[in-house]
Every structure is written in structure tokens, then in C-alpha cells.
Design a protein around this motif. Structure first.
Motif, short mmCIF file in Angstrom:
data_model
loop_
_atom_site.label_atom_id
_atom_site.label_comp_id
_atom_site.label_asym_id
_atom_site.label_seq_id
_atom_site.Cartn_x
_atom_site.Cartn_y
_atom_site.Cartn_z
N GLY A 162 0.77 -1.24 0.00
CA GLY A 162 0.00 0.00 0.00
C GLY A 162 0.80 1.28 0.00
N GLY A 163 2.11 1.21 0.28
CA GLY A 163 2.89 2.44 0.36
C GLY A 163 2.55 3.26 1.59
N HIS A 164 3.12 4.43 1.68
CA HIS A 164 2.96 5.41 2.76
C HIS A 164 3.49 4.91 4.11
N TYR A 165 2.93 3.82 4.66
CA TYR A 165 3.41 3.27 5.93
C TYR A 165 4.37 2.09 5.71
N THR A 166 4.38 1.56 4.51
CA THR A 166 5.20 0.38 4.17
C THR A 166 5.74 0.58 2.76
N MET A 167 6.41 -0.43 2.24
CA MET A 167 6.80 -0.41 0.82
C MET A 167 5.55 -0.24 -0.05
N ASP A 168 5.74 0.34 -1.24
CA ASP A 168 4.62 0.47 -2.18
C ASP A 168 4.64 -0.70 -3.15
N ARG A 169 3.71 -0.71 -4.10
CA ARG A 169 3.58 -1.88 -4.97
C ARG A 169 4.76 -2.05 -5.92
N PHE A 170 5.50 -0.97 -6.17
CA PHE A 170 6.66 -1.05 -7.05
C PHE A 170 7.84 -1.69 -6.31
N ASP A 171 8.13 -1.20 -5.10
CA ASP A 171 9.17 -1.84 -4.29
C ASP A 171 8.77 -3.28 -3.96
N ALA A 172 7.49 -3.52 -3.84
CA ALA A 172 7.03 -4.88 -3.50
C ALA A 172 7.33 -5.88 -4.63
N VAL A 173 7.47 -5.38 -5.86
CA VAL A 173 7.86 -6.27 -6.96
C VAL A 173 9.30 -6.73 -6.75
N THR A 174 10.18 -5.79 -6.38
CA THR A 174 11.56 -6.16 -6.06
C THR A 174 11.59 -7.08 -4.85
N ALA A 175 10.75 -6.79 -3.87
CA ALA A 175 10.67 -7.67 -2.69
C ALA A 175 10.28 -9.08 -3.10
N ALA A 176 9.34 -9.18 -4.04
CA ALA A 176 8.91 -10.51 -4.50
C ALA A 176 10.07 -11.29 -5.10
N GLU A 177 10.95 -10.59 -5.83
CA GLU A 177 12.12 -11.26 -6.40
C GLU A 177 13.04 -11.76 -5.28
N LEU A 178 13.26 -10.90 -4.27
CA LEU A 178 14.17 -11.27 -3.18
C LEU A 178 13.61 -12.41 -2.33
N ILE A 179 12.32 -12.36 -2.03
CA ILE A 179 11.70 -13.33 -1.12
C ILE A 179 11.71 -14.73 -1.72
N ASN A 180 11.53 -14.81 -3.05
CA ASN A 180 11.64 -16.08 -3.76
C ASN A 180 10.64 -17.12 -3.28
N ALA A 181 9.38 -16.71 -3.14
CA ALA A 181 8.31 -17.63 -2.75
C ALA A 181 7.59 -18.13 -4.00
N ASP A 182 6.90 -19.26 -3.88
CA ASP A 182 6.08 -19.73 -4.99
C ASP A 182 4.90 -18.79 -5.24
N GLN A 183 4.28 -18.37 -4.13
CA GLN A 183 3.06 -17.57 -4.23
C GLN A 183 3.16 -16.37 -3.29
N ILE A 184 2.48 -15.29 -3.67
CA ILE A 184 2.44 -14.08 -2.85
C ILE A 184 1.00 -13.60 -2.72
N ILE A 185 0.63 -13.26 -1.50
CA ILE A 185 -0.65 -12.59 -1.25
C ILE A 185 -0.33 -11.16 -0.82
N PRO A 186 -0.81 -10.15 -1.55
CA PRO A 186 -0.59 -8.77 -1.13
C PRO A 186 -1.52 -8.37 0.02
N ALA A 187 -1.03 -7.48 0.87
CA ALA A 187 -1.80 -7.03 2.04
C ALA A 187 -1.50 -5.56 2.31
N HIS A 188 -2.18 -5.01 3.32
CA HIS A 188 -1.91 -3.65 3.81
C HIS A 188 -2.12 -2.61 2.71
N TYR A 189 -3.27 -2.70 2.02
CA TYR A 189 -3.60 -1.70 0.99
C TYR A 189 -5.11 -1.53 0.93
N ASP A 190 -5.54 -0.36 0.44
CA ASP A 190 -6.96 -0.04 0.21
C ASP A 190 -7.81 0.03 1.49
N THR A 191 -7.17 -0.04 2.65
CA THR A 191 -7.95 0.04 3.90
C THR A 191 -8.32 1.48 4.20
#
Ligand code: NI
Ligand code: MN
Length: 226
Positions: A162-191
Motif C-alpha cells: 500500500g505504500g505510505h506506511y510500508t513499501m509500495d507496490r513497485f518496491d514490492a515487486v523487487t521484494a517478490a524477487e528477493l523473497i523467492n516464494a512460490d506464491q504471494i498474497i498482497p496485504a496492507h492496501y486499500d484500507t
């Protein structure tokens, strides 16, 4: 295992008749689809003490007798608040509850509880059934997100976008590469307005890069992890 999104950063993991709640912020959560009076819990995992994560922890723990896992300073406040069953590791430590283990990982964020207790935010590597789930917690992008996968394959990761309080969706793409999980569920957005973002665009960016399969859950929806 069933993973139900309860809105914001709250999840319920269910396996073999046991329920693990993560960051059960339900009262006052505009996206919550269940109330604090109706959720089951055997274990509650708290990433940190901000109100949008601590949420209804005390009430749910008192009603269900659930064991709460929280970093030591936050655990101290919960004990004072009347929570009986607490495990209080620090970063790097593992809480072993028998049917589930949860190891605290670093997260780049801040945290003070609504009552004023300063506490260090964390993520969790959760092992339950034969699955390993990495909930990175509220955090900015940082390179050590890659470390848990070196110890063992990550089946699924929960990542804020969600950005602002955490990484945003663009940094989260890089995070997805680093984390190296099979699946990702996004959270902490649109609340709330400051963390509105486009989860489908995040999904497309991660999947087009080949980093992971992304499962976007509406509040109340569940994902079966096989
Ligand atoms: Ni926070
Ligand atoms: Mn938060």
C-alpha cells in the motif's frame, strides 16, 4: 491449509482443525468481514504493536485462551493487559507451539502501541503442516528479505503493497524477487485513503517478471495452499 484474508493485514491460517490468527485488527477496520467476537484462534501472531495490527488481540485471547506470540516488549504489555498465554521471542527467535512454529524476522518500520509501549516491528516465518509461510510484516524494501529462503523453501509470502506506511507496490515487486516464494498474497492496501493502490497491477508486474504467482484476495476470501 486455508489462508483467509480478514482485511488489511489480518489473516487466519487453518490446518488440521487449528487456527492461527495474524494481526487481528477487526474492530474499526473498514475492510473487516468478521467481528472479534466470532473468530476462532488457537494462536495469535503479532508482527508489531501499531493499532492496525494489535487490534482485538487482547479480547480474542481472553475469550479463546489463544497463545499470543509477540516480541518481548509487546508481550510485556499484553501480560499487563490480562493475556495469560504468551510466548515472547526477540528477532531471530522461534516460538514453538507444537502444531506451528513462528520465527521472528527483521522488518524496517517503527512501532509504539496505542498505550505507549515502544516495540520493534518484525516479520514471521511460519511453519505449519508441511508449509512455510513468510509474512514480512510492515516493512520497507530491504535486501535481507532474501535470507529466509536460504534456510528453507518459501511456499507463500504475505507482502504489504500500500505504500505510505510500508513499501509500495513497485518496491514490492523487487521484494517478490528477493523473497523467492512460490506464491504471494498482497496485504496492507486499500484500507484507508493513504494506502490505496492497484493490486492487479502489482500482480501483473510480479507475474510478468516471473517472480511468483500472485493471489489477490478480497477481504473474507480464502486461498487453499496445497
Ligand atoms: Ni505499522
Ligand atoms: Mn500497519
Amino acid at each position: 491449509m486455508q489462508i483467509q484474508f480478514l482485511g488489511h493485514a489480518a489473516f487466519a491460517l487453518e490446518h488440521d482443525g487449528k487456527t492461527v490468527l495474524i494481526d487481528p485488527f477487526l474492530t474499526g477496520n473498514p475492510k473487516a468481514t468478521v467481528t472479534a467476537d466470532e473468530v476462532d484462534a488457537d494462536v495469535i501472531l503479532l508482527t508489531h504493536g501499531h493499532g492496525d495490527h494489535l487490534g482485538d488481540t487482547v479480547a480474542i485471547a481472553q475469550r479463546t485462551g489463544a497463545t499470543v506470540v509477540a516480541i518481548v516488549e509487546l508481550a510485556g504489555e499484553l501480560k499487563e493487559s490480562g493475556v495469560e498465554n504468551i510466548v515472547d521471542p526477540n528477532i531471530g527467535g522461534t516460538a514453538d507451539l507444537g502444531f506451528v512454529t513462528a520465527r521472528l524476522t527483521p522488518a524496517w518500520h517503527t512501532s509504539t502501541t496505542p498505550s505507549g509501549t515502544v516495540n520493534t516491528p518484525a516479520g514471521f516465518v511460519i511453519e505449519m503442516g508441511d508449509k512455510r509461510i513468510y509474512n514480512v510484516g510492515d516493512t520497507a524494501l530491504f535486501s535481507d528479505l532474501a535470507l529466509p529462503a536460504r534456510r528453507g523453501h518459501i511456499d507463500l509470502a504475505i507482502v504489504p503493497i500500500g505504500g505510505h506506511y510500508t513499501m509500495d507496490r513497485f518496491d514490492a515487486v523487487t521484494a517478490a524477487e528477493l523473497i523467492n516464494a512460490d506464491q504471494i498474497i498482497p496485504a496492507h492496501y486499500d484500507t484507508f485513503p493513504p494506502i490505496e493502490t492497484d493490486a492487479q497491477a502489482f500482480k501483473a508486474d510480479v507475474q510478468n517478471a516471473g517472480f511468483a504467482e500472485v493471489i489477490v484476495l478480497a477481504p473474507g476470501e480464502s486461498h487453499t495452499l496445497r
